[in-house]
Design a protein around this motif. Sequence first.
Motif, short mmCIF file in Angstrom:
data_model
loop_
_atom_site.label_atom_id
_atom_site.label_comp_id
_atom_site.label_asym_id
_atom_site.label_seq_id
_atom_site.Cartn_x
_atom_site.Cartn_y
_atom_site.Cartn_z
N THR A 1 0.85 -1.19 0.00
CA THR A 1 0.00 0.00 0.00
C THR A 1 0.88 1.24 0.00
OG1 THR A 1 -0.12 0.08 2.43
CG2 THR A 1 -1.82 -1.19 1.29
N ARG A 2 0.28 2.35 -0.41
CA ARG A 2 0.94 3.66 -0.38
C ARG A 2 -0.09 4.72 0.01
NH1 ARG A 2 4.53 3.65 -5.98
NH2 ARG A 2 6.45 2.81 -5.08
N LYS A 3 0.33 5.71 0.77
CA LYS A 3 -0.58 6.80 1.12
C LYS A 3 -0.84 7.68 -0.09
CE LYS A 3 0.55 6.95 6.04
NZ LYS A 3 1.07 7.79 7.16
N THR A 4 0.19 7.90 -0.90
CA THR A 4 0.05 8.58 -2.18
C THR A 4 0.78 7.73 -3.22
OG1 THR A 4 2.11 9.87 -2.04
CG2 THR A 4 0.14 10.80 -0.98
N LYS A 5 0.64 8.08 -4.49
CA LYS A 5 1.28 7.28 -5.53
C LYS A 5 2.81 7.35 -5.45
CE LYS A 5 -2.30 6.98 -9.06
NZ LYS A 5 -2.63 7.17 -10.49
N ASP A 6 3.34 8.41 -4.82
CA ASP A 6 4.79 8.59 -4.76
C ASP A 6 5.39 8.29 -3.40
OD1 ASP A 6 4.83 9.46 -7.45
OD2 ASP A 6 4.25 11.49 -6.82
N SER A 7 4.57 7.95 -2.40
CA SER A 7 5.09 7.71 -1.05
C SER A 7 5.67 6.30 -0.94
CB SER A 7 3.98 7.91 -0.02
OG SER A 7 2.93 6.98 -0.22
N PRO A 8 6.47 6.04 0.11
CA PRO A 8 7.09 4.71 0.27
C PRO A 8 6.05 3.60 0.42
CG PRO A 8 8.14 6.33 1.70
CD PRO A 8 6.92 6.99 1.14
N ALA A 9 6.43 2.40 0.00
CA ALA A 9 5.55 1.24 0.12
C ALA A 9 5.41 0.83 1.58
CB ALA A 9 6.11 0.08 -0.70
N GLN A 10 4.19 0.39 1.95
CA GLN A 10 3.91 -0.06 3.30
C GLN A 10 3.21 -1.41 3.26
OE1 GLN A 10 1.47 3.30 4.54
NE2 GLN A 10 3.18 4.18 5.69
N ARG A 11 3.18 -2.09 4.40
CA ARG A 11 2.44 -3.35 4.55
C ARG A 11 2.74 -4.31 3.39
NH1 ARG A 11 -1.64 -3.15 8.18
NH2 ARG A 11 -2.96 -4.61 7.03
N ILE A 12 4.01 -4.50 3.12
CA ILE A 12 4.43 -5.35 2.00
C ILE A 12 4.11 -6.81 2.31
CG2 ILE A 12 6.39 -6.09 0.60
CD1 ILE A 12 7.69 -3.37 1.24
N THR A 13 3.40 -7.45 1.39
CA THR A 13 2.90 -8.81 1.60
C THR A 13 3.21 -9.66 0.38
OG1 THR A 13 1.08 -7.92 2.94
CG2 THR A 13 0.85 -10.19 2.15
N LEU A 14 3.63 -10.89 0.62
CA LEU A 14 3.82 -11.85 -0.46
C LEU A 14 2.56 -12.69 -0.61
CD1 LEU A 14 5.64 -13.35 -2.54
CD2 LEU A 14 6.38 -14.83 -0.65
N VAL A 15 1.95 -12.62 -1.79
CA VAL A 15 0.73 -13.39 -2.08
C VAL A 15 1.11 -14.56 -2.97
CG1 VAL A 15 -1.56 -13.34 -3.12
CG2 VAL A 15 -0.71 -11.33 -1.89
N LYS A 16 0.96 -15.77 -2.44
CA LYS A 16 1.30 -16.99 -3.19
C LYS A 16 0.02 -17.70 -3.62
CE LYS A 16 3.85 -18.38 0.27
NZ LYS A 16 4.76 -19.17 1.14
N ILE A 17 -0.08 -18.02 -4.90
CA ILE A 17 -1.27 -18.66 -5.46
C ILE A 17 -0.84 -19.93 -6.17
CG2 ILE A 17 -3.19 -18.42 -7.08
CD1 ILE A 17 -3.01 -15.39 -6.69
N ASN A 18 -1.58 -20.99 -5.96
CA ASN A 18 -1.34 -22.24 -6.68
C ASN A 18 -2.66 -22.73 -7.28
OD1 ASN A 18 0.58 -24.65 -7.21
ND2 ASN A 18 -1.26 -25.61 -6.36
N VAL A 19 -2.60 -23.11 -8.55
CA VAL A 19 -3.78 -23.59 -9.27
C VAL A 19 -3.47 -24.98 -9.82
CG1 VAL A 19 -5.41 -23.15 -11.14
CG2 VAL A 19 -4.36 -21.21 -9.92
N GLU A 20 -4.32 -25.93 -9.48
CA GLU A 20 -4.12 -27.32 -9.92
C GLU A 20 -5.41 -27.89 -10.48
OE1 GLU A 20 -2.49 -31.61 -8.13
OE2 GLU A 20 -2.78 -29.89 -6.80
N ALA A 21 -5.32 -28.51 -11.63
CA ALA A 21 -6.48 -29.15 -12.25
C ALA A 21 -6.53 -30.62 -11.83
CB ALA A 21 -6.41 -29.04 -13.76
N LYS A 22 -7.59 -31.02 -11.16
CA LYS A 22 -7.77 -32.41 -10.78
C LYS A 22 -9.24 -32.64 -10.43
CE LYS A 22 -6.31 -31.75 -5.95
NZ LYS A 22 -5.34 -32.21 -4.91
#
Length: 265
Positions: free
Chosen positions: A49-70
């Motif tokens: 997230t950012r407070k403005t488009k130019d402000s430092p990044a905050q609450r940095i999160t890694l989102v991992k997604i896995n999709v499997e067909a079965k």
Amino acid sequence: MKLFFTLFSLLSLAATASIAKVTDTLQIKQGDLDMKALQTGSYSYILYTRKTKDSPAQRITLVKINVEAKPYNDKPAFFVTQEWDRDTIVHAASSVFDAKDFSTILHDTWWKSTGYSIKFDFEAKTVSFTERGIKGSIPDSVKLIAKKDFDQSFENYNLNWHADLLVYQVLPYKDGRTFVINYYDPGFGKAEKVNYSVTGSDFLVNNDGQKIDCWVLYHSDPGNIYERFWISKKTKEVLKEEDSSPGGYRYKIKIGVGGNVVHSP
């Protein structure tokens, strides 16, 4: 008189073309999705997230997604897991989707902030709660509202809003088209119709410096709240998301793709 009819015909054609462009709206139904475009395997996004488009990044999160067909209960299905890491796991979800129309069969979701998980079984039409760190007990009002919204969701064919990054892979894109999607995010409100419009094209740049041609998909709500997505025209993957709200901005960037946009000429 001939000139009058010629002018009238030209104006009629222009009006017809204009109407056709304005009314290129597709209410997503079963059978409209290109399920062959869904990408299986594992991929990750950086969310911040950012407070403005130019402000430092905050609450940095890694989102991992896995999709499997079965198969699931002897039917073709997609198994999808999500895990959000921010120093510790803050969210996890596992879902099963029908391989034909991407309707939800099963959805199990947990947020650390709530302290409980909710499992929605769309075949048995049941909702169950499991306490996972909540202080006290799960309020009865929460259970009643979740069950009421879940029961109401069966009135229409819905797509799972929590899996929106996958939904946008399988839409039939066309310049100027607006998609009307019946969305339901189990446990987070009632099902609703939401409009997403293809507003044009842009280029993103990957880590090798190569430009990626993208569709731009846009949704807005009152109060300067919007969502904007960049979807690769070649692979149909969502490469970037930008959300705006009164509190600032939120971004999801697919790992391997830079966040900078090179606008198309």
